[in-house]
Structure formats: C-alpha cells, structure tokens
Design an enzyme around this catalytic site. Structure first.
Site, PDB file in Angstrom:
ATOM      1  CB  CYS A 107      -0.839   0.008   1.259  1.00  0.00           C
ATOM      2  SG  CYS A 107      -1.598  -1.547   1.603  1.00  0.00           S
TER       3      CYS A 107
ATOM      4  CD1 TRP B  41      -3.656  -4.772  -4.538  1.00  0.00           C
ATOM      5  CD2 TRP B  41      -1.603  -5.312  -3.863  1.00  0.00           C
ATOM      6  NE1 TRP B  41      -3.311  -5.932  -5.169  1.00  0.00           N
ATOM      7  CE2 TRP B  41      -2.067  -6.277  -4.800  1.00  0.00           C
ATOM      8  CE3 TRP B  41      -0.352  -5.460  -3.320  1.00  0.00           C
ATOM      9  CZ2 TRP B  41      -1.288  -7.376  -5.170  1.00  0.00           C
ATOM     10  CZ3 TRP B  41       0.436  -6.539  -3.687  1.00  0.00           C
ATOM     11  CH2 TRP B  41      -0.046  -7.488  -4.601  1.00  0.00           C
TER      12      TRP B  41
ATOM     13  CE  LYS C 122       7.151  -0.793 -11.038  1.00  0.00           C
ATOM     14  NZ  LYS C 122       7.170  -1.421 -12.377  1.00  0.00           N
TER      15      LYS C 122
ATOM     16  CG  ASN D 158       3.048  -0.893   2.885  1.00  0.00           C
ATOM     17  OD1 ASN D 158       2.521  -1.930   2.491  1.00  0.00           O
ATOM     18  ND2 ASN D 158       4.139  -0.397   2.360  1.00  0.00           N
ATOM     19  N   GLY D 159       2.027  -3.470   4.895  1.00  0.00           N
ATOM     20  CA  GLY D 159       2.829  -4.655   5.221  1.00  0.00           C
ATOM     21  C   GLY D 159       1.975  -5.730   5.867  1.00  0.00           C
TER      22      GLY D 159
ATOM     23  CE  LYS E 271       5.431  -5.777 -18.778  1.00  0.00           C
ATOM     24  NZ  LYS E 271       6.295  -6.584 -17.968  1.00  0.00           N
TER      25      LYS E 271
ATOM     26  CD  GLU F 149       2.583  -7.123 -15.788  1.00  0.00           C
ATOM     27  OE1 GLU F 149       2.461  -7.061 -14.566  1.00  0.00           O
ATOM     28  OE2 GLU F 149       3.677  -7.020 -16.355  1.00  0.00           O
TER      29      GLU F 149
ATOM     30  CD  GLU G   4       8.780  -8.937 -19.466  1.00  0.00           C
ATOM     31  OE1 GLU G   4       8.752  -9.873 -18.635  1.00  0.00           O
ATOM     32  OE2 GLU G   4       8.311  -7.823 -19.206  1.00  0.00           O
TER      33      GLU G   4
ATOM     34  CG  HIS H 173       6.825 -32.836 -27.619  1.00  0.00           C
ATOM     35  ND1 HIS H 173       7.150 -34.111 -28.025  1.00  0.00           N
ATOM     36  CD2 HIS H 173       7.763 -32.022 -28.156  1.00  0.00           C
ATOM     37  CE1 HIS H 173       8.251 -34.072 -28.761  1.00  0.00           C
ATOM     38  NE2 HIS H 173       8.654 -32.815 -28.853  1.00  0.00           N
TER      39      HIS H 173
ATOM     40  NE  ARG I 192       3.981   2.029  -1.840  1.00  0.00           N
ATOM     41  CZ  ARG I 192       5.155   1.456  -1.597  1.00  0.00           C
ATOM     42  NH1 ARG I 192       6.180   1.715  -2.367  1.00  0.00           N
ATOM     43  NH2 ARG I 192       5.306   0.652  -0.588  1.00  0.00           N
TER      44      ARG I 192
HETATM   45  C1  AGP Z   1       6.418  -6.803 -14.048  1.00  0.00           C
HETATM   46  O1  AGP Z   1       5.702  -6.364 -15.211  1.00  0.00           O
HETATM   47  C2  AGP Z   1       5.515  -7.244 -12.973  1.00  0.00           C
HETATM   48  N1  AGP Z   1       4.760  -6.128 -12.506  1.00  0.00           N
HETATM   49  C3  AGP Z   1       6.144  -8.053 -11.866  1.00  0.00           C
HETATM   50  O2  AGP Z   1       6.293  -9.343 -12.416  1.00  0.00           O
HETATM   51  C4  AGP Z   1       7.536  -7.628 -11.318  1.00  0.00           C
HETATM   52  O3  AGP Z   1       8.500  -7.799 -12.319  1.00  0.00           O
HETATM   53  C5  AGP Z   1       7.887  -8.571 -10.157  1.00  0.00           C
HETATM   54  O4  AGP Z   1       6.928  -8.364  -9.139  1.00  0.00           O
HETATM   55  C6  AGP Z   1       9.292  -8.336  -9.596  1.00  0.00           C
HETATM   56  O5  AGP Z   1       9.359  -7.043  -9.029  1.00  0.00           O
HETATM   57  P1  AGP Z   1      10.813  -6.462  -8.662  1.00  0.00           P
HETATM   58  O6  AGP Z   1      11.584  -6.393  -9.954  1.00  0.00           O
HETATM   59  O7  AGP Z   1      10.543  -5.122  -8.070  1.00  0.00           O
HETATM   60  O8  AGP Z   1      11.453  -7.416  -7.686  1.00  0.00           O
END
Ligand code: AGP
Length: 615
Positions: free
Chosen positions: A11, A84, A610, A108-109, A492, A495, A488, A511, A36
C-alpha cells in the site's frame, strides 16, 4: 485475485505536519503512490484539535468526492493511505485509517501474529469493526497507551511480528505524526517548516527532495518543531539526510497518456544511463560497482533468482552468459528457490534481480543465499532499497522511477546489465578475446539508437494489437533467446490486457500444446535468431496449418509468405545475441496497445501492485 495469508500489504502511506493546510497535500501525495495500491483510500487529519477520518473503497477520486459531500476536513497534520487489498475485500470498513479509542493508524505490510493479538484484545473486551490486521495494531497501541505515545509504540513494536510500516496519530497529541518502519520502506521528508512521511519518494517530490530513510525498527516523530528519530530503547538517534535524485517530471507523465508508454520511450535513455558509466575504453568495466573480472571468474556456477519480469530478464541472462562464458547458470523463481532448500555453496554466485529492491521473495532468497555462504550480487533499480543494501555486491540500474505496474524500462536495463556481466565474464575466462569483447560491447551501445528508430514505427504495433483484443487466449512461441523473450511478452500481455497467454518453446509445441490451436487463435512468433530461424519457421507453419493467426516478430529482411504469417513486425539486422534488447520493444508495445484498446487502466491493472513486498 492475488491472495496472500495476510490482510493488507502493498500500500501507500503518507503523512504531513506543517504550516500548510494538509488535506490537499495528503491527497496529492497519495495520488503519486496510487501505483502501489489503489482499491481504497483514506486520511486522518487533526481538525480543530480532534482526529477526523475520511475513507472509502475505490479510487482516490472517490474519496475526494466523498469528502465533498461529507464536508472537507481541514488541518495542519495528518496521515493518509492507499490500499491494495487481497484478503479482506476492498470495502469502506476495511480501508485505512483504522482507530482505537485514542489512536489512529495507517499501515503497509503484514502483521504475522495479528490473530493471537486480536484474540487477546477480544478477551480484554476490545471490539473490532474490520477484518484487517491493521485494526489489531491500532487497538494494541490503544491498549498500551498510558499517556506517552513512544512508550506505547515501543511496546507494540516488541510484540508484533512481520514486515510493515506505520503512520500513527494520537488524539492527545495534536499536530504530531509518528511513523515506524520494520522492512516495508518508509521515508521522512523535510521541507520549509513542514515535514512528511511516505512509502516512496514520488509522494514528496513536489514539496521537497530532502528526506531521511527510516531503518529497521526506527521511529520518527514529526511536529511543528521538526522531526526526531528514536530507536526501540527510546534513545534519540541521528539519521543521514538524503536528497532524491529524481525530479518532478521524472515522476510525472510529461505528455504521455500513460506512465507505461512514457517508460517504454525512456528505454534508450535508461540504457545509456545504465551502461555508459560501466564501459571504459569500449570494454565492460564494473569496478565502480566494486566488481572485477577476477572476482567474477572464480565462481563455477551462477544462480539468477528473481520474480516476474525480473526473472525473465534473468532467463535472457542465462542464455547469454552460458553461450559466451560457458559458465552454468540456473534461473529460479524466488518463491520456489527459497523453499526448495537450494543446493548452494561458497563457490556459487547468486544474482538477485529486482526493480524495487523490496520484493519479499527475492529479499528472502538473498538472505537465504547469504546464510548458506554463497556470494550475492544484486541488480536493483530503487536506490537504497533493502535488496540493494543487503547484497554482497551491487549493480544499480539507472532507469529512474518506474511507476507503471508493468515493468518495461527496468527489464530493459536489467538485461543490459546481464550483457555487461556476460561480456566481462566471457573475456575474463578467456572464451572471447578483447576484440570480440569490444565488438559485442559496441553492439550493446548501439541498441538505444535502434530502439529510438523502432519507437518511431510504434503505430504498426497498434494495428497488430487491434487483431488481438477479442482473443480469449494466445500463445507466444520462440526458440533459444526468442523463447526467453516470449516469456516477457506473454506476461506483459496478461498483466495489463487481462487476456490469457502462455509462452512456449516453439520446438515443444508438437508434444501436446499444439492441440490448443483453434481457428483464428493468435500466435505471436518471436523469430529473431538466425541460427534457429528455419526451425522456428517450420513450427510457425505447424500452427498456421491449424488455423492460427500468426504475428511474426522477425528481421525486416525476411518477408513471410501468406501461409506463414498474417502480420509481421520487422526489426533491423543485428547479431543474434543482442536481438532481445530490440525485439522486446514490439512485444511491450503490443501488450500496451491491446490493454488501451480494451479500455483497461494500463498503469494500474487490476489485482496487481508495483512492488510485492510480501509473500
Ligand atoms: C512486471 O511487469 C511485474 N509487474 C512483476 O512481475 C515484477 O517484475 C515482479 O513483481 C518483480 O518485481 P521487482 O523487480 O521489483 O522485484
């Protein structure tokens, strides 16, 4: 939904004490932290001597609307929060701040032992309104409070377990904000007759660049006289004043519709800023990071451990380090690595890649590796973050603040650093000579210009994206580095567009998975590797023959027949080994435009945040 065993975790916290009216400042600061977490928000302000709370489910804008109808709270000190939620659905009652009788907090946490504490407090006739662990902390503070806020905070800190940051106000101490940190980042900003607390630097940049970074189990007290810091022995301590090297526009969109598109466009600059200080006389030179070729070559095995996109960067790293330096590289998902009792010894190098430097699983993997005795190297973007501070060796990437949840420029500079490491190691172990090392390094240095050129043709990826928006599911296929890259591309797309996709080794399709191909199903084929091109084309033909709609990302010099691809995104001809640096750009743009075309909130996709600072 992204679930974990606790209540709130990722958060945004803010706080203010000072000469100005604080409600607008709290809301504005929270808006910089919405990346966040953003499914509910709230503030608590000292308004004519008493704590007034406004909070609501939904976005910050909903909170502002609510305050318009309920009457705006005014004051010169207060705290705020964006949530969040993952456990304890987003709701008015679960949003922060949470209160005891005389204490109000934002959190937060994780509080790992909140259940036992809640049971104890209930046995003391304390009543709870919400299902959050945060409210337990508020009630516990209230339980211990006997007139001295610091005493109450210290008692609570000794009892609760987990990783968290708290902003706290006590009704008896008007215009005073307390903050405490255990793992989850928290900074204390200082300006002219005003001070701030925040989970992250962008929240305060508009007001000041000067801040203190709270360390583990440190408490700060903000009031009209300024800020003070204490440890858990109630001893006043001195912290080092830092200056944020980010300026406002770096944390704003400056003209782009979304942070993600801005950050895709920042990739050339991010690469230059990251690699230039690490190239001397045309050769990789990591000495500014305290890393020498001799230090690198003594490892006979490398583990790369990370999460999500950072793990994908590590996978590209594996292919290039093994190909060039002939040193075995094992890539691991951090949340698997840390619980698998990994086979490590002091001859291993463990590379932790992380944009935020706060990802709980990656931080835990780092700590476990150090416990076992392996050497650790962190590749991190966020300055001063936990992973950056705890690793034995550290290479900062210089991508600047990455605000969009979907990582782009951070990934790009992570693989750029992988290349520097691979070239330096390959040369150190004698697998490439100095000329080849220089040639490869110059290739790497040429990628920013190539990417700028690709970005000038981004409208073609909009056209490709328009063919995807009605898809239920799609495949990304490739071989070798193209397969690593397709991981990757797939993440992308998933998400931010919410379309299911899967990356698959092109040679493995037959396979079983090829049975998924239905008429018109999109398949994005990444085919940049000359050495594997023919084989990839035959895999593409296999899916085309079964009705797939094929989008090829390949060299411009190749012109696919109609029986091979429906769409093509052409790339300039450069060495196979460096293609990932430029081939990822169309994949990022395809995901971006698909998300935009589907009307999603690109920068703040649902269910995500994030930096995942907890398990
Ligand atoms: C990336 O597009 C994602 N939002 C997520 O997979 C991110 O890469 C992952 O949470 C790792 O985060 P970090 O690089 O801050 O450790």
């Amino acid at each position: 939904m992204f679930y974990n065993k606790s209540n709130d975790h990722m958060c945004g916290i803010v706080g203010y004490v000072g000469k100005n009216e604080c409600t607008d400042i709290l809301i504005d600061s929270l808006s910089k932290l919405e990346y966040r977490g953003y499914d509910s928000a709230g503030i608590a302000v000292f308004d004519s001597g008493e704590i007034k709370v406004a909070k609501s489910k939904g976005r910050l804008a909903d909170l502002v609307e609510k305050m318009k109808t309920e009457g705006k709270i005014k004051g010169h000190a207060g705290i705020g929060h964006t949530r969040w939620a993952t456990h304890g659905e987003p709701s008015d009652i679960n949003s922060h701040p949470h209160s005891g009788k005389r204490v109000t907090i934002v959190h937060n946490g994780i509080i790992e032992n909140y259940k036992q504490i809640k049971d104890f407090l209930i046995s003391q006739n304390r009543e709870f309104l919400s299902e959050t662990d945060t409210e337990v902390v508020a009630q516990l503070l209230d339980y211990y409070y006997e007139g001295d806020p610091l005493d109450a905070i210290i008692k609570v800190m000794r009892e609760i377990r987990g990783s968290f940051a708290l902003g706290i106000v006590f009704a008896d101490f008007a215009d005073t904000v307390y903050a405490v940190r255990r793992e989850s980042p928290l900074i204390v900003g200082v300006g002219e007759n005003e001070s701030f607390i925040a989970s992250d630097v962008p929240a305060i940049l508009k007001y000041t660049k000067n801040y203190y970074l709270l360390e583990h189990d440190e408490i700060s007290v903000l009031n009209k006289d300024g800020v003070k810091f204490y440890n858990l022995h109630k001893k006043e301590i001195k912290l080092e004043l830092k200056t944020a090297d980010w300026d406002m526009d770096a944390a704003e969109k400056n003209g782009f519709e979304h942070f993600m598109l801005k950050e895709i466009h920042e990739q050339p600059t991010a690469i230059r800023t990251t690699i230039t200080p690490r190239i001397v006389d045309g050769l990789p030179n990591l000495e500014e990071c305290g890393i020498t070729p001799e230090a690198l070559k003594k490892f006979n095995r490398i583990h790369i451990v990370a999460c999500g996109t950072a793990m994908h960067a590590g996978t590209v790293g594996k292919y290039i380090i093994e190909k060039l330096a002939r040193v075995p590289v094992i890539v691991d998902i951090a949340s698997e690595f840390r619980y698998r009792d990994p086979l490590l010894d002091e001859n291993d190098l463990v590379i932790i890649i992380s944009q935020s430097g706060e990802t709980a699983d990656s931080l835990a993997a780092l700590r476990l590796s150090k416990e076992i005795g392996a050497k650790t190297l962190a590749i991190v973007n966020a300055k001063g973050s936990s992973i950056a501070r705890e690793a034995d060796m550290l290479i900062y990437t210089h991508a600047g603040p990455e605000i969009a949840v979907a990582s782009t420029k951070a990934y790009m500079v992570q693989i750029a650093v992988m290349y520097l490491l691979a070239f330096e190691l390959a040369y150190a172990v004698g697998k490439i000579d100095i000329d080849e090392c220089r040639r490869l390094t110059s290739l790497l240095s040429s990628t920013p210009d190539i990417i700028e050129n690709i970005l000038e043709h981004k409208e073609h990826t909009q056209y490709i994206a328009s063919s995807l928006i009605t898809a239920d599911s799609l495949l990304y296929i490739g071989r070798g580095l193209d397969y690593a890259l397709s991981m990757e591309g797939s993440l992308k797309l998933k998400e931010i567009s919410y379309i299911h996709s899967e990356s698959y080794a092109a040679g493995e399709l037959k396979h079983g998975t090829i049975s998924l191909i239905s008429d018109g199903m999109p398949v994005i084929a990444v085919a940049t590797q000359k050495s594997l091109f023919e084989k990839t084309v035959s895999n593409i033909k296999e899916v085309k023959a079964r009705g797939a709609k094929v989008i090829m990302v390949c060299r411009d010099s190749y012109d696919p027949e109609k029986d091979i691809a429906d769409y093509k995104f052409g790339l300039p001809d450069i060495d196979d080994i460096i293609m990932p640096m430029i081939a990822v750009v169309p994949l990022q743009l395809i995901a971006y435009y698909t998300s935009v075309l589907r009307g999603n909130d690109v920068d703040k996709p649902r269910n995500l945040a994030k930096s995942v600072t907890v398990e």
